[in-house]
Design a protein around this motif. Structure first.
Motif, PDB file in Angstrom:
ATOM      1  N   VAL A   1       0.665  -1.281   0.124  1.00  0.00           N
ATOM      2  CA  VAL A   1       0.146   0.115  -0.270  1.00  0.00           C
ATOM      3  C   VAL A   1       0.946   0.647  -0.023  1.00  0.00           C
ATOM      4  O   VAL A   1       1.917   1.314   0.643  1.00  0.00           O
ATOM      5  CB  VAL A   1      -0.836  -0.290   1.069  1.00  0.00           C
ATOM      6  CG1 VAL A   1      -1.666   0.979   1.307  1.00  0.00           C
ATOM      7  CG2 VAL A   1      -1.687  -0.519   1.052  1.00  0.00           C
ATOM      8  N   ASP A   2       0.872   2.687  -1.118  1.00  0.00           N
ATOM      9  CA  ASP A   2       1.018   3.728  -0.567  1.00  0.00           C
ATOM     10  C   ASP A   2       0.224   4.599   0.290  1.00  0.00           C
ATOM     11  O   ASP A   2      -0.515   5.012  -0.138  1.00  0.00           O
ATOM     12  CB  ASP A   2       1.269   3.816  -2.320  1.00  0.00           C
ATOM     13  CG  ASP A   2       2.317   3.157  -2.934  1.00  0.00           C
ATOM     14  OD1 ASP A   2       3.328   2.790  -2.227  1.00  0.00           O
ATOM     15  OD2 ASP A   2       1.696   3.230  -4.419  1.00  0.00           O
ATOM     16  N   LEU A   3       1.076   5.208   1.099  1.00  0.00           N
ATOM     17  CA  LEU A   3       0.423   6.771   1.657  1.00  0.00           C
ATOM     18  C   LEU A   3       1.432   7.164   1.224  1.00  0.00           C
ATOM     19  O   LEU A   3       2.757   7.575   1.107  1.00  0.00           O
ATOM     20  CB  LEU A   3       0.855   5.518   3.035  1.00  0.00           C
ATOM     21  CG  LEU A   3       0.625   4.268   3.749  1.00  0.00           C
ATOM     22  CD1 LEU A   3       1.375   4.641   5.442  1.00  0.00           C
ATOM     23  CD2 LEU A   3      -1.297   4.226   3.655  1.00  0.00           C
ATOM     24  N   TRP A   4       0.405   8.321   1.716  1.00  0.00           N
ATOM     25  CA  TRP A   4       1.232  10.263   1.647  1.00  0.00           C
ATOM     26  C   TRP A   4       0.971  10.851   3.240  1.00  0.00           C
ATOM     27  O   TRP A   4      -0.430  10.622   3.902  1.00  0.00           O
ATOM     28  CB  TRP A   4      -0.080  10.508   0.430  1.00  0.00           C
ATOM     29  CG  TRP A   4       0.437  10.397  -0.412  1.00  0.00           C
ATOM     30  CD1 TRP A   4       1.240  10.682  -1.573  1.00  0.00           C
ATOM     31  CD2 TRP A   4      -0.683   9.589  -1.676  1.00  0.00           C
ATOM     32  NE1 TRP A   4       0.970  10.509  -2.914  1.00  0.00           N
ATOM     33  CE2 TRP A   4      -0.173  10.202  -3.108  1.00  0.00           C
ATOM     34  CE3 TRP A   4      -1.360   8.712  -0.741  1.00  0.00           C
ATOM     35  CZ2 TRP A   4      -0.464   9.019  -4.033  1.00  0.00           C
ATOM     36  CZ3 TRP A   4      -2.315   8.116  -2.048  1.00  0.00           C
ATOM     37  CH2 TRP A   4      -2.047   8.002  -3.520  1.00  0.00           C
ATOM     38  N   LEU A   5       1.981  11.321   3.753  1.00  0.00           N
ATOM     39  CA  LEU A   5       1.972  11.424   4.894  1.00  0.00           C
ATOM     40  C   LEU A   5       1.322  13.014   5.084  1.00  0.00           C
ATOM     41  O   LEU A   5       1.795  13.615   4.114  1.00  0.00           O
ATOM     42  CB  LEU A   5       3.248  11.841   5.171  1.00  0.00           C
ATOM     43  CG  LEU A   5       3.857  10.339   5.396  1.00  0.00           C
ATOM     44  CD1 LEU A   5       5.796  10.840   6.475  1.00  0.00           C
ATOM     45  CD2 LEU A   5       3.215   9.053   6.462  1.00  0.00           C
ATOM     46  N   ASP A   6       0.635  13.448   5.672  1.00  0.00           N
ATOM     47  CA  ASP A   6       0.242  14.747   5.404  1.00  0.00           C
ATOM     48  C   ASP A   6       0.679  15.191   7.034  1.00  0.00           C
ATOM     49  O   ASP A   6       0.804  14.517   7.529  1.00  0.00           O
ATOM     50  CB  ASP A   6      -1.809  14.324   5.195  1.00  0.00           C
ATOM     51  CG  ASP A   6      -2.025  15.734   5.052  1.00  0.00           C
ATOM     52  OD1 ASP A   6      -1.361  16.907   5.190  1.00  0.00           O
ATOM     53  OD2 ASP A   6      -3.367  15.670   4.582  1.00  0.00           O
ATOM     54  N   GLY A   7       0.132  16.498   7.541  1.00  0.00           N
ATOM     55  CA  GLY A   7       0.010  16.783   8.843  1.00  0.00           C
ATOM     56  C   GLY A   7       1.616  17.356   9.595  1.00  0.00           C
ATOM     57  O   GLY A   7       2.640  17.510   8.002  1.00  0.00           O
ATOM     58  N   GLY A   8       1.445  17.409  10.741  1.00  0.00           N
ATOM     59  CA  GLY A   8       3.197  17.195  11.349  1.00  0.00           C
ATOM     60  C   GLY A   8       4.209  15.774  10.771  1.00  0.00           C
ATOM     61  O   GLY A   8       5.255  16.528  10.412  1.00  0.00           O
ATOM     62  N   TRP A   9       3.845  14.979  10.645  1.00  0.00           N
ATOM     63  CA  TRP A   9       5.101  14.080  10.359  1.00  0.00           C
ATOM     64  C   TRP A   9       5.374  14.483   9.082  1.00  0.00           C
ATOM     65  O   TRP A   9       5.911  14.256   7.923  1.00  0.00           O
ATOM     66  CB  TRP A   9       3.972  12.632  10.233  1.00  0.00           C
ATOM     67  CG  TRP A   9       4.544  12.381  12.067  1.00  0.00           C
ATOM     68  CD1 TRP A   9       3.679  11.829  12.901  1.00  0.00           C
ATOM     69  CD2 TRP A   9       5.824  12.097  12.478  1.00  0.00           C
ATOM     70  NE1 TRP A   9       4.758  11.802  13.931  1.00  0.00           N
ATOM     71  CE2 TRP A   9       6.126  11.526  13.599  1.00  0.00           C
ATOM     72  CE3 TRP A   9       7.510  12.892  12.008  1.00  0.00           C
ATOM     73  CZ2 TRP A   9       6.749  11.581  15.105  1.00  0.00           C
ATOM     74  CZ3 TRP A   9       8.182  12.055  12.634  1.00  0.00           C
ATOM     75  CH2 TRP A   9       8.196  12.185  13.914  1.00  0.00           C
ATOM     76  N   GLY A  10       4.029  14.485   8.166  1.00  0.00           N
ATOM     77  CA  GLY A  10       4.040  14.878   6.801  1.00  0.00           C
ATOM     78  C   GLY A  10       5.058  16.291   6.502  1.00  0.00           C
ATOM     79  O   GLY A  10       6.533  16.268   5.778  1.00  0.00           O
ATOM     80  N   VAL A  11       5.085  17.240   7.521  1.00  0.00           N
ATOM     81  CA  VAL A  11       5.961  18.595   7.455  1.00  0.00           C
ATOM     82  C   VAL A  11       7.197  17.887   7.581  1.00  0.00           C
ATOM     83  O   VAL A  11       8.998  18.311   7.071  1.00  0.00           O
ATOM     84  CB  VAL A  11       5.929  19.632   8.591  1.00  0.00           C
ATOM     85  CG1 VAL A  11       6.400  20.817   8.428  1.00  0.00           C
ATOM     86  CG2 VAL A  11       4.513  20.615   8.210  1.00  0.00           C
ATOM     87  N   ASP A  12       7.323  17.567   8.497  1.00  0.00           N
ATOM     88  CA  ASP A  12       8.546  16.898   9.142  1.00  0.00           C
ATOM     89  C   ASP A  12       9.539  16.045   8.080  1.00  0.00           C
ATOM     90  O   ASP A  12      10.880  16.137   8.150  1.00  0.00           O
ATOM     91  CB  ASP A  12       8.869  15.697  10.323  1.00  0.00           C
ATOM     92  CG  ASP A  12       8.141  16.626  11.805  1.00  0.00           C
ATOM     93  OD1 ASP A  12       8.839  17.568  11.647  1.00  0.00           O
ATOM     94  OD2 ASP A  12       9.243  16.096  13.394  1.00  0.00           O
ATOM     95  N   ALA A  13       8.708  15.314   7.520  1.00  0.00           N
ATOM     96  CA  ALA A  13       9.051  14.558   6.124  1.00  0.00           C
ATOM     97  C   ALA A  13       9.921  15.634   5.086  1.00  0.00           C
ATOM     98  O   ALA A  13      10.654  15.629   4.879  1.00  0.00           O
ATOM     99  CB  ALA A  13       8.295  13.401   5.105  1.00  0.00           C
ATOM    100  N   LEU A  14       8.924  16.266   4.544  1.00  0.00           N
ATOM    101  CA  LEU A  14       9.691  17.437   4.089  1.00  0.00           C
ATOM    102  C   LEU A  14      10.858  18.210   4.595  1.00  0.00           C
ATOM    103  O   LEU A  14      11.582  18.573   3.891  1.00  0.00           O
ATOM    104  CB  LEU A  14       8.334  18.728   3.452  1.00  0.00           C
ATOM    105  CG  LEU A  14       7.183  17.753   3.211  1.00  0.00           C
ATOM    106  CD1 LEU A  14       6.215  18.926   2.943  1.00  0.00           C
ATOM    107  CD2 LEU A  14       8.106  17.831   1.142  1.00  0.00           C
ATOM    108  N   LEU A  15      10.979  18.484   6.172  1.00  0.00           N
ATOM    109  CA  LEU A  15      12.155  19.369   6.334  1.00  0.00           C
ATOM    110  C   LEU A  15      13.018  18.140   6.712  1.00  0.00           C
ATOM    111  O   LEU A  15      14.264  18.138   6.558  1.00  0.00           O
ATOM    112  CB  LEU A  15      11.323  19.940   7.631  1.00  0.00           C
ATOM    113  CG  LEU A  15      10.573  21.013   7.604  1.00  0.00           C
ATOM    114  CD1 LEU A  15      10.054  21.281   9.015  1.00  0.00           C
ATOM    115  CD2 LEU A  15      11.341  21.823   6.540  1.00  0.00           C
TER     116      LEU A  15
END
Length: 176
Positions: free
Chosen positions: A27-41
């Motif tokens: 399964v593919d997921l997209w991280l959103d919210g705070g953990w998505g921000v942390d992944a981008l950072l």
């Protein structure tokens, strides 16, 4: 709209477990919210109550079954819907599922189409890193726009400011 239980803490280790589980069941997921921000950072920046993920409806049952095998249970919170609900584990980890259906243009429709809630295709093109692991996430521009769509708190302000600084984006009015 779901509400993360008081005292919930979703650690990097729990996030990585969920990502490994998703990979194991295909399964593919997209991280959103705070953990998505942390992944981008590229690194954790703060404590998180939950892990927000966007997941295609066609993959939901196999993913939820995997979460259940890992001791997650549905929370049954007020506001839960078939397209947005929480699953929690006794150790405090919480996954906030945002169930989408990709349309012909690649937009992720969240809930009944008549509601008009959509992850635009370009928002699903983000890539980030957590613990040297490449992950799909909401793109920086859309992470900022999504945060600006509601009154933010101190965590939201820190997230938005960090994204804007890192990706040379304009800080929205409410976060200046």
């Amino acid at each position: 709209m779901t509400s993360t239980p008081v005292g919930a803490r979703t650690t990097l280790a729990a996030v990585l477990e969920v990502l490994v589980l998703a990979e194991a069941v295909g399964v593919d997921l997209w991280l959103d919210g705070g953990w998505g921000v942390d992944a981008l950072l590229g690194k954790p920046t703060r404590l998180h109550g939950d892990l927000d993920v966007a997941i295609e409806e066609r993959n939901l049952s196999v993913f939820v079954d995997g979460l259940r095998r890992s001791a997650f249970v549905e929370v049954g919170e007020d506001g839960a819907t078939a397209w947005n609900f929480l699953m929690a584990r006794p150790d405090g980890a919480v996954v906030d599922l945002h169930v989408i259906v990709l349309d012909e243009q690649g937009n992720g429709v969240l809930g009944p189409a008549a509601r008009g809630t959509v992850y635009p295709a370009e928002s699903l093109a983000g890539r980030g890193t957590l613990a040297d692991r490449s992950v799909r996430c909401i793109s920086p521009e859309w992470a900022v726009r999504f945060h600006d769509a509601y009154p933010g708190d101190a965590d939201d302000s820190a997230d938005v400011r960090a994204l804007c600084e890192r990706f040379n984006l304009t800080v929205p009015e409410q976060y200046r």
